[in-house]
Structure formats: structure tokens, C-alpha cells
Design a protein around this motif. Structure first.
Motif, PDB file in Angstrom:
ATOM      1  N   LYS A   3     -62.310 -30.955   5.511  1.00 56.51           N
ATOM      2  CA  LYS A   3     -62.282 -29.954   4.453  1.00 56.51           C
ATOM      3  C   LYS A   3     -63.368 -28.918   4.708  1.00 56.51           C
ATOM      4  CE  LYS A   3     -60.291 -32.859   0.987  1.00 56.51           C
ATOM      5  NZ  LYS A   3     -59.490 -32.393  -0.094  1.00 56.51           N
ATOM      6  N   ILE A   4     -63.120 -27.708   4.241  1.00 61.05           N
ATOM      7  CA  ILE A   4     -64.025 -26.588   4.512  1.00 61.05           C
ATOM      8  C   ILE A   4     -65.411 -26.861   3.954  1.00 61.05           C
ATOM      9  CG2 ILE A   4     -64.421 -24.137   4.036  1.00 61.05           C
ATOM     10  CD1 ILE A   4     -61.300 -23.856   4.140  1.00 61.05           C
ATOM     11  N   HIS A   5     -65.488 -27.318   2.701  1.00 55.00           N
ATOM     12  CA  HIS A   5     -66.793 -27.603   2.095  1.00 55.00           C
ATOM     13  C   HIS A   5     -67.557 -28.652   2.921  1.00 55.00           C
ATOM     14  CE1 HIS A   5     -69.700 -27.944  -1.226  1.00 55.00           C
ATOM     15  NE2 HIS A   5     -69.778 -29.196  -0.842  1.00 55.00           N
ATOM     16  N   TYR A  52     -53.754 -23.852   6.334  1.00 55.18           N
ATOM     17  CA  TYR A  52     -53.083 -23.097   5.269  1.00 55.18           C
ATOM     18  C   TYR A  52     -52.018 -22.158   5.828  1.00 55.18           C
ATOM     19  CZ  TYR A  52     -56.839 -24.954   2.463  1.00 55.18           C
ATOM     20  OH  TYR A  52     -57.699 -25.806   1.827  1.00 55.18           O
ATOM     21  N   THR A  61     -57.508 -17.797   1.272  1.00 52.18           N
ATOM     22  CA  THR A  61     -57.822 -19.153   0.836  1.00 52.18           C
ATOM     23  C   THR A  61     -59.071 -19.683   1.535  1.00 52.18           C
ATOM     24  OG1 THR A  61     -55.498 -19.591   0.380  1.00 52.18           O
ATOM     25  CG2 THR A  61     -56.926 -21.508   0.667  1.00 52.18           C
ATOM     26  N   VAL A  62     -59.123 -19.550   2.847  1.00 50.43           N
ATOM     27  CA  VAL A  62     -60.269 -20.045   3.609  1.00 50.43           C
ATOM     28  C   VAL A  62     -61.524 -19.263   3.244  1.00 50.43           C
ATOM     29  CG1 VAL A  62     -61.242 -20.296   5.929  1.00 50.43           C
ATOM     30  CG2 VAL A  62     -58.863 -20.959   5.493  1.00 50.43           C
ATOM     31  N   SER A  64     -62.188 -17.603   0.571  1.00 44.34           N
ATOM     32  CA  SER A  64     -62.605 -17.914  -0.804  1.00 44.34           C
ATOM     33  C   SER A  64     -63.361 -19.235  -0.867  1.00 44.34           C
ATOM     34  CB  SER A  64     -61.393 -17.974  -1.735  1.00 44.34           C
ATOM     35  OG  SER A  64     -60.828 -16.703  -1.888  1.00 44.34           O
ATOM     36  N   GLN A  65     -62.936 -20.208  -0.085  1.00 39.37           N
ATOM     37  CA  GLN A  65     -63.637 -21.488  -0.067  1.00 39.37           C
ATOM     38  C   GLN A  65     -65.025 -21.360   0.568  1.00 39.37           C
ATOM     39  OE1 GLN A  65     -61.373 -25.021   0.972  1.00 39.37           O
ATOM     40  NE2 GLN A  65     -59.485 -23.964   0.406  1.00 39.37           N
ATOM     41  N   ASP A  67     -66.807 -18.599   0.465  1.00 46.38           N
ATOM     42  CA  ASP A  67     -67.563 -17.881  -0.559  1.00 46.38           C
ATOM     43  C   ASP A  67     -68.001 -18.821  -1.681  1.00 46.38           C
ATOM     44  OD1 ASP A  67     -68.501 -15.237  -1.523  1.00 46.38           O
ATOM     45  OD2 ASP A  67     -67.103 -15.634  -3.167  1.00 46.38           O
ATOM     46  N   LEU A  68     -67.115 -19.724  -2.088  1.00 45.15           N
ATOM     47  CA  LEU A  68     -67.457 -20.699  -3.124  1.00 45.15           C
ATOM     48  C   LEU A  68     -68.611 -21.595  -2.659  1.00 45.15           C
ATOM     49  CD1 LEU A  68     -66.887 -22.034  -5.860  1.00 45.15           C
ATOM     50  CD2 LEU A  68     -65.171 -23.439  -4.707  1.00 45.15           C
ATOM     51  N   TYR A  69     -68.569 -22.011  -1.397  1.00 46.41           N
ATOM     52  CA  TYR A  69     -69.663 -22.821  -0.861  1.00 46.41           C
ATOM     53  C   TYR A  69     -70.978 -22.038  -0.919  1.00 46.41           C
ATOM     54  CZ  TYR A  69     -72.528 -25.597   2.248  1.00 46.41           C
ATOM     55  OH  TYR A  69     -73.554 -26.359   2.781  1.00 46.41           O
TER      56      TYR A  69
END
Length: 106
Positions: A3-5, A52, A61-62, A64-65, A67-69
């Protein structure tokens, strides 16, 4: 596929190193960071996109993930949010994305 995170967490020292390439008090966009990220982790980034591939929004999607991290780890990364402003994406379109500032604590 990791997973990206989890990938970012496992590579936190490298992520911090990428952030350190920005100047103190320099504003940068999530896209600016992702360009540096791709430079260091190109094959891993491609793998994230492939995960994805059935979506019409793999990049969004990638990214954004990622950026969320950055948001959840902003203190550790020595960054803070500034504004959401337009930035050109890989398809040549402009979208409002998060901009960041590197702090003196980094």
C-alpha cells in the motif's frame, strides 16, 4: 503490492531527504514533491499506478494518497500547508492542489 502509505512509511528517511531538497520557506506544490518522488522511486510509482490501472484516475488516486501521507506526517516532514492553488498535472490540465512550505525545523 504494498500500500502507498506503508511504502512511504517504510521509506520515511528518503521522503524526508526529498523534502530537504526544497529551500526553507520555499513554497512547493504536491506536484513538485511528486516529481522528486518519481525521480527516486520511479519503478515503485509505476507499480502504484498499475494497481489503479482500471480506474480513469490512476494518477489522481496515487497522488492524492501521497498528498494525504504528507498531511498526516507534516510535523515529522517539517512542512505545513499553505493554500490550494492551481498546478498543471501530467495531462496538461490545471487543478487546485495543496501547496506546502518547508519550515526551519526540518
Amino acid at each position: 503490492m504494498m500500500k502507498i502509505h506503508a511504502f512511504l512509511e517504510d521509506n520515511l528517511p528518503s521522503v524526508r531527504e526529498l523534502i530537504s531538497e526544497f529551500e526553507i520557506d520555499e513554497e512547493f506544490s504536491s506536484h513538485d514533491f511528486i516529481e522528486k518522488f518519481i525521480g527516486k522511486f520511479e519503478s515503485e510509482y509505476i507499480g502504484m499506478l498499475v494497481k489503479y490501472q482500471n480506474s480513469n484516475q490512476a494518477f489522481q488516486t496515487v497522488n492524492s494518497q501521497i498528498d494525504l501521507y504528507m498531511n498526516t506526517k507534516k510535523e515529522i516532514l517539517g512542512i505545513y500547508k499553505t493554500d490550494r492553488k492551481a498546478s498543471e498535472n501530467v495531462r496538461g490540465r490545471f487543478h487546485g492542489i495543496q501547496w506546502w512550505m518547508k519550515t526551519k525545523l526540518n
